[in-house]
Scaffold this motif. Structure first.
Motif, PDB file in Angstrom:
ATOM      1  N   TRP A  99      -8.884  -0.650   9.135  1.00 44.32           N
ATOM      2  CA  TRP A  99      -7.706  -0.175   8.404  1.00 44.32           C
ATOM      3  C   TRP A  99      -7.894  -0.288   6.897  1.00 44.32           C
ATOM      4  CZ3 TRP A  99      -3.485  -3.391   6.269  1.00 44.32           C
ATOM      5  CH2 TRP A  99      -2.394  -2.637   5.847  1.00 44.32           C
ATOM      6  N   GLN A 100      -8.446  -1.402   6.441  1.00 44.64           N
ATOM      7  CA  GLN A 100      -8.618  -1.608   5.003  1.00 44.64           C
ATOM      8  C   GLN A 100      -9.719  -0.713   4.426  1.00 44.64           C
ATOM      9  OE1 GLN A 100      -9.268  -5.798   5.081  1.00 44.64           O
ATOM     10  NE2 GLN A 100      -7.115  -6.277   5.501  1.00 44.64           N
ATOM     11  N   LEU A 101     -10.754  -0.427   5.179  1.00 43.06           N
ATOM     12  CA  LEU A 101     -11.782   0.504   4.705  1.00 43.06           C
ATOM     13  C   LEU A 101     -11.216   1.915   4.541  1.00 43.06           C
ATOM     14  CD1 LEU A 101     -14.934  -0.579   6.756  1.00 43.06           C
ATOM     15  CD2 LEU A 101     -14.519  -0.926   4.310  1.00 43.06           C
ATOM     16  N   ARG A 117      -2.121  -4.494  -7.344  1.00 43.58           N
ATOM     17  CA  ARG A 117      -2.564  -5.875  -7.581  1.00 43.58           C
ATOM     18  C   ARG A 117      -2.053  -6.795  -6.466  1.00 43.58           C
ATOM     19  NH1 ARG A 117      -0.869  -8.232 -13.243  1.00 43.58           N
ATOM     20  NH2 ARG A 117      -2.198  -6.458 -13.861  1.00 43.58           N
ATOM     21  N   GLN A 118      -0.809  -6.613  -6.083  1.00 43.03           N
ATOM     22  CA  GLN A 118      -0.274  -7.428  -4.983  1.00 43.03           C
ATOM     23  C   GLN A 118      -1.070  -7.189  -3.688  1.00 43.03           C
ATOM     24  OE1 GLN A 118       1.995  -9.737  -5.025  1.00 43.03           O
ATOM     25  NE2 GLN A 118       2.698  -9.490  -7.139  1.00 43.03           N
ATOM     26  N   ALA A 171      -8.134   5.711  -1.512  1.00 46.47           N
ATOM     27  CA  ALA A 171      -6.781   5.985  -1.988  1.00 46.47           C
ATOM     28  C   ALA A 171      -6.473   5.325  -3.316  1.00 46.47           C
ATOM     29  CB  ALA A 171      -5.755   5.525  -0.950  1.00 46.47           C
ATOM     30  N   PHE A 172      -7.238   4.322  -3.716  1.00 45.52           N
ATOM     31  CA  PHE A 172      -6.915   3.574  -4.936  1.00 45.52           C
ATOM     32  C   PHE A 172      -7.583   4.218  -6.156  1.00 45.52           C
ATOM     33  CE2 PHE A 172      -6.078   0.303  -1.734  1.00 45.52           C
ATOM     34  CZ  PHE A 172      -4.812  -0.102  -2.133  1.00 45.52           C
ATOM     35  N   PHE A 230       0.836  -1.209   0.000  1.00 42.37           N
ATOM     36  CA  PHE A 230       0.000   0.000   0.000  1.00 42.37           C
ATOM     37  C   PHE A 230       0.866   1.253   0.000  1.00 42.37           C
ATOM     38  CE2 PHE A 230      -2.388   3.271   2.380  1.00 42.37           C
ATOM     39  CZ  PHE A 230      -3.427   3.449   1.488  1.00 42.37           C
ATOM     40  N   GLN A 231       1.937   1.257   0.792  1.00 42.26           N
ATOM     41  CA  GLN A 231       2.841   2.416   0.794  1.00 42.26           C
ATOM     42  C   GLN A 231       3.544   2.563  -0.553  1.00 42.26           C
ATOM     43  OE1 GLN A 231       5.385   1.740   4.172  1.00 42.26           O
ATOM     44  NE2 GLN A 231       3.973   2.794   5.591  1.00 42.26           N
ATOM     45  N   GLU A 232       3.884   1.414  -1.193  1.00 37.24           N
ATOM     46  CA  GLU A 232       4.487   1.484  -2.529  1.00 37.24           C
ATOM     47  C   GLU A 232       3.517   2.108  -3.527  1.00 37.24           C
ATOM     48  OE1 GLU A 232       6.519  -1.490  -5.868  1.00 37.24           O
ATOM     49  OE2 GLU A 232       5.982  -2.240  -3.860  1.00 37.24           O
ATOM     50  N   TRP A 233       2.257   1.749  -3.425  1.00 36.32           N
ATOM     51  CA  TRP A 233       1.247   2.349  -4.318  1.00 36.32           C
ATOM     52  C   TRP A 233       1.129   3.845  -4.054  1.00 36.32           C
ATOM     53  CZ3 TRP A 233      -1.883   2.895  -8.248  1.00 36.32           C
ATOM     54  CH2 TRP A 233      -3.012   3.710  -8.131  1.00 36.32           C
ATOM     55  N   LEU A 234       1.126   4.256  -2.801  1.00 35.03           N
ATOM     56  CA  LEU A 234       1.016   5.665  -2.478  1.00 35.03           C
ATOM     57  C   LEU A 234       2.206   6.462  -3.013  1.00 35.03           C
ATOM     58  CD1 LEU A 234      -0.276   5.613   1.210  1.00 35.03           C
ATOM     59  CD2 LEU A 234      -1.595   6.093  -0.854  1.00 35.03           C
TER      60      LEU A 234
END
Length: 270
Positions: A169-171, A128-129, A176-177, A115-119
């Motif tokens: 946390w996931q909600l 995707r991962q 962000a996506f 998630f941090q990599e995506w951000l």
């Protein structure tokens, strides 16, 4: 006709008796004989009383030995059944559940990484991962839930803090996506809130693993204590059995001696 012998008749009459009859026993002699006979019967009654008492003691000793032998059989069997239940609880439920909880914590850590990599990069491979890890998390969480709901442990509520923290946390990541949501998430207060929610999730994961570890260790300690007590109780029962056997043997030997003495006295009085 046979004539009586005058000499025999005169001798018999001279001795104060009559032909064919015993000489009368004096009163004092009869008294002594009665006392002697009563003493003999008294000794026989005392011997019978002693024999009865010893027989009762022997029967009670045999019953005690039977109880001890049954206990020597029952205690190890009951201990084995209880220990098998503890071992099954540890090996088939608690330890697998602990390993599953550790796997779940690693999945959460990897989710945070992607998630941090995506951000930071907006890499769709990272997204995707992250979503693949969500499916892995669902499978691991279902496995953990099934293990904790086992009748051997009944810990179905133990993973609820992890489940609640993970969902919250996931909600928080839903907005962000997207191309617009990612910069807003990074530049706004959502990033700091995400860090706090993730720390809460990590704490819940660690608490779950710690609780399962302590529960497994407690079960192992109970098993060790049960083995020690089983050994002590078995040794105590063996000691009781030996003492009871020695006591019964002594009473039986005493009973045989008493019977032999009574029979010997009875023969002496005949």
């Amino acid at each position: 006709n046979v004539q009586p012998n005058p000499g025999v008749c005169s001798d018999t009459l001279a001795k104060g008796g009559v032909l064919g009859h015993r000489k009368p026993v004096p009163v004092r002699q009869r008294k002594y004989e009665v006392i002697a006979i009563e003493g003999i019967h008294g000794r026989q009654d005392n011997g019978n009383a002693w024999r009865g008492s010893i027989r009762v003691l022997v029967c009670r000793g045999i019953a005690f030995l039977v109880v001890v032998i049954l206990a020597m059989w029952a205690v190890p069997v009951a201990s084995t059944v209880w220990l098998s239940g503890l071992e099954r609880e540890v090996e088939e439920v608690l330890e697998p559940a602990r390993r599953t909880a550790e796997d779940l914590a690693r999945v959460h850590a990897r989710q945070m990484l992607y998630f941090q990599e995506w951000l930071l990069t907006g890499d769709f491979l990272a997204e995707r991962q992250y979503r693949d890890l969500l499916r892995d998390e669902a499978e691991i969480a279902a496995d953990l839930k099934a293990r904790l709901e086992s009748p051997d442990v009944a810990l179905s509520a133990l993973n609820l803090p992890v489940v609640n923290a993970a969902i919250e946390w996931q909600l928080h990541h839903v907005g962000a996506f997207s191309d617009r949501g990612r910069p807003a998430f990074v530049d706004g207060p959502a990033l700091e809130a995400d860090q706090l929610l993730f720390e809460r999730l990590l704490n819940a994961d660690a608490a779950l693993v710690d609780a399962l570890t302590r529960r497994a260790q407690a079960a192992r300690d109970r098993a060790v204590t049960a083995r020690d007590w089983t050994l002590l109780v078995s040794l105590g029962l063996v000691a009781l059995g030996l003492v009871g056997a020695a006591t019964v043997a002594g009473l039986a030997r005493r009973l045989r001696t008493l019977v032999r003495d009574v029979r010997h006295r009875h023969r002496e009085t005949l």
